[in-house]
Design an enzyme around this catalytic site. Structure first.
Site, PDB file in Angstrom:
ATOM      1  CD  GLU A  69      -2.555   1.350   2.599  1.00  0.00           C
ATOM      2  OE1 GLU A  69      -3.447   2.203   2.675  1.00  0.00           O
ATOM      3  OE2 GLU A  69      -2.243   0.579   3.524  1.00  0.00           O
ATOM      4  CG  ASP A  70       1.403   2.983   3.237  1.00  0.00           C
ATOM      5  OD1 ASP A  70       0.483   3.446   2.542  1.00  0.00           O
ATOM      6  OD2 ASP A  70       1.265   2.682   4.431  1.00  0.00           O
TER       7      ASP A  70
END
Length: 758
Positions: free
Chosen positions: A114-115
């Site tokens: 996700e990051d």
């Protein structure tokens, strides 16, 4: 404190384990101060895992550590710490729960896809498809907007259940992620803290409890409570300090008494005692409408024995020593909860008449009580824990989800899911002795629908323990319930308010919707026509079909059915197609700035008891965590706050033209003739007002009595609407309705009027 009795080792602890099996005691009343978390190294993590799983794949852990650290390089948390300290802390929480290698590796990697620049394919190539799927599941769960529009929220919950049905470890990682975020929440902005805390209290804490991880639920609740109502929490802590000064250490004295009594009967046992957490006490104060000094059961004790027989022997010894409290006995050993929880619960009047709660269980039961469904993945000595009470997570999640699979109503699914999470259980019996598990507060209607939908639809009465009772009777543990059915009986609209379970409510709503299908479609057609005309548009077949798709409904007919049943508003239908539609009057006052006299950080809501509208004199009452509640100056409920003048806020409406967003309830009686409903919709629409809800209060052969919620601009606009309706010959009576029942339900959700809720 350690002690022995007749050669049997007995342990006493002032607090219950704070993190499952770590054995870390909590301070009495759970009031330990927040301290900086120690830095966890790779060796610390591997050492922790090796204590319960000597056969752990150390290379896998090291590779995951290196990959995660590399991906998060250069990222920092709000506190200024390197971001990778967060996934490391999440992994450590799960390691303290003795989870398997795959779960711990997932924790180290859970934010990479996700990051960071990492992809699913990279994770799969290096760590295999099982871990990649777990990381992907956590990523999707993180991206769910739990406080978005209600329909979208419901759909997200449906996806959550269906996704985690394949592997509950996704949920375990997410819960550990939320736990660490709450432990470090102080570094966030106050508004972000409040949003995170409310989400934790509403979603994650009850989810942890539903999964049997009670220790996590309590910690999440208490940390959220610290943010949402710090004054109430501090007040409870101060009262505990005074209580300890006055009465001494009751926990220690009662613990020693329990040990002595068990020792006399030769029962080997461990005893853990503590004062309950501040949030638990505050919740009891709200539910029972009592002050702190009136509460009697603020202490809890656990007795851990070796065998099932010892549990019942210990119960006998405790009841022989102290007087038991009627109605407070539950045997979850003979009737376990669905998540595998087993224990005997009782309450007794101990030293000085202090009422205390006692839970009695074996070591195996205690392990499941601490870890819940997570115990399925626990390891010891390199092997999965063999505990006969551990529930198969696949079976557990299937029981939760199977009732929802055929339900295409997203809002009903969300309501059902939340109810199933929040409620504790009672166990009742059919006349044949079969056990039916229901949430606390359930009624015979819930019991009937739990057996079969057909039984619920045909229910006309019930007998509890052989005696005829009303359908709104609240069932209790151990009662025998017989449902009386009759041919031709159909569900009543009032049952929705009587039922507690989502399953019953959903079945009743579906039946009522289908029963009134034609009428609702006609009403929905008229409502949407008026709403579209007010927006300068036409409700064409194509427009309705487009709106249905935008609202995730099957077709235009379903859309009109929902509008007619007041499950969605006609205004929502228009906005689904024209979200950026400009209002004709650009000088209208913003609804969020309609009140003069509030500070910049104060939010407000109109009280449903009096439903004040612009043009009427108003006053505000402050509620911590709820903002300011606006009442009409003549509202009789204001008398409840006469002795609290510091909570009153002098307010007035902003001068100018307001948006038509203030809902007012009108009750009217109308002739039961063809076209009358459509005529009423047209009359309201001609006054440029919107109908947001319709409820049929009474149906007779010659007339209907209905409640219509109309969105108006101000008092003058409301007068015009009521005048137009009152002039119609088909309407025999018309009054502005102050909905006492809705106001009661709303106010029950607010903090009490005392200092804790201020």
């Amino acid at each position: 404190m350690q002690g022995t009795d007749k050669g049997k080792a007995v342990a006493v602890d002032q607090g219950l384990p704070a993190a499952g099996r770590t054995g870390a005691p909590l301070a009495a009343a759970g009031v330990a101060q927040v301290v900086p978390e120690p830095v966890v190294t790779l060796d610390d993590l591997i050492t922790c895992v090796r204590t319960y799983n000597p056969a752990t794949n150390e290379k896998l852990l090291r590779d995951a550590w290196d990959f995660g650290r590399q991906m998060h390089e250069g990222q920092f948390r709000h506190s200024g710490e390197p971001y990778f300290t967060h996934p490391v802390a999440v992994a450590m929480i799960l390691a303290q729960q003795q989870m398997d290698d795959a779960t711990i590796v997932t924790a180290l990697l859970h934010d990479t896809v996700e990051d960071t620049r990492a992809t699913y394919a990279e994770v799969e190539a290096q760590f295999g498809h099982v871990i990649a799927d777990l990381v992907d599941g956590v990523t999707k769960l993180t991206n769910l907007q739990l406080h978005s529009a209600e329909t979208k929220q419901a759909e997200n919950f449906r996806k959550l259940i269906m996704a985690t049905s394949r592997d509950l470890r996704v949920t375990l990682v997410k819960l550990a992620d939320r736990l660490h975020n709450m432990r470090t929440i102080a570094s966030m902005r106050p508004d972000k803290q409040a949003k995170k805390a409310r989400e934790t209290m509403d979603i994650y804490a009850p989810l942890a409890g539903r999964m049997g991880m009670q220790w996590m639920r309590e910690e999440l609740e208490d940390m959220a409570f610290r943010v949402l109502n710090p004054e109430a929490r501090d007040s409870i802590i101060q009262r505990f300090s005074l209580l300890q000064q006055e009465a001494g250490d009751l926990v220690q004295r009662i613990t020693e008494d329990l040990l002595e009594e068990l020792g006399k009967t030769g029962i080997p046992a461990e005893v853990y005692g503590r004062a309950k957490k501040p949030y638990s006490i505050w919740r009891k104060m709200q539910q029972k409408d009592q002050s702190f000094s009136q509460l009697s059961d603020i202490y809890g004790f656990r007795v851990i024995t070796k065998t099932d027989a010892d549990c019942y022997r210990a119960l006998g010894a405790i009841h022989q020593r102290w007087r038991s409290v009627p109605g407070r006995f539950k045997d979850y050993i003979s009737q376990p909860k669905s998540n595998g929880y087993r224990s005997i619960h009782t309450a007794v009047s101990a030293l000085g008449g202090k009422r205390v709660e006692v839970q009695i269980r074996t070591r195996e039961m205690h392990e499941v009580a601490e870890a819940g469904v997570a115990a399925h993945w626990s390891y010891r000595d390199g092997e999965p824990v063999k505990n006969r009470f551990v529930v198969d997570p696949v079976r557990w999640i299937s029981q939760l989800s199977e009732r929802f699979e055929e339900d295409k109503d997203h809002d009903e699914f969300l309501e059902t899911f939340k109810l199933e999470m929040y409620q504790d259980q009672v166990f009742c019996f059919t006349p044949k002795g079969e056990v039916i598990k229901l949430p606390q507060g359930a009624t015979p209607i819930d019991f009937a629908y739990a057996i079969h939908t057909r039984i619920g639809h045909a229910c006309v009465g019930a007998k509890v323990d052989g005696l005829r009772v009303p359908l709104w009777t609240r069932l209790k543990n151990g009662q025998s319930v017989e449902i009386i059915i009759a041919d031709g009986q159909t569900p009543q609209a009032t049952w929705i308010d009587i039922a507690v379970t989502g399953r019953a409510k959903s079945a009743i709503r579906r039946w009522l919707r289908e029963k009134d299908r034609d009428r609702f479609i006609k009403l929905g057609t008229e409502l949407t026509r008026v709403a579209f005309e007010n927006a300068g548009k036409k409700a064409t077949d194509k427009a309705l079909a487009t709106a249905a798709r935008a609202l995730a409904l099957e077709n235009a007919e379903q859309l009109l059915l929902r509008v007619g049943a007041a499950e969605i508003t006609a205004r929502e239908v228009v906005r689904a197609i024209y979200p950026d539609l400009k209002l004709q009057n650009a000088n209208e006052i913003d609804a969020e700035k309609a009140i003069v006299g509030l500070s910049a950080d104060q939010s407000f809501r109109r009280a449903p008891c009096c439903q004040p509208v612009p043009g009427e004199r108003i006053v505000g009452i402050t509620f911590r965590g709820q903002g300011v509640i606006i009442h009409a100056i003549d509202c009789p409920n204001l008398s409840d706050y006469e002795d609290q003048p510091d909570r009153w806020v002098d307010l007035r409406w902003h001068e100018g033209q307001h948006k038509a967003v203030s809902a007012v309830s009108l009750e009217l009686s109308m002739a039961n003739d063809a076209g009358v409903l459509g005529r009423i919709c047209t009359l309201i629409g001609e006054q440029n007002a919107n109908i947001s809800d319709v409820d049929f209060l009474d149906r007779k052969t010659d007339y209907y009595r209905i409640r219509v919620d109309v969105d108006v601009r101000d008092a003058e606009h409301l007068h015009r609407v009521m005048t137009a309706l009152d002039a119609d010959s088909h309407i025999s009576s018309l009054v502005r309705l102050r909905d006492a029942q809705r106001a009661m339900n709303w106010s029950a959700a607010l903090p009490a009027s005392g200092s804790a809720g201020h």
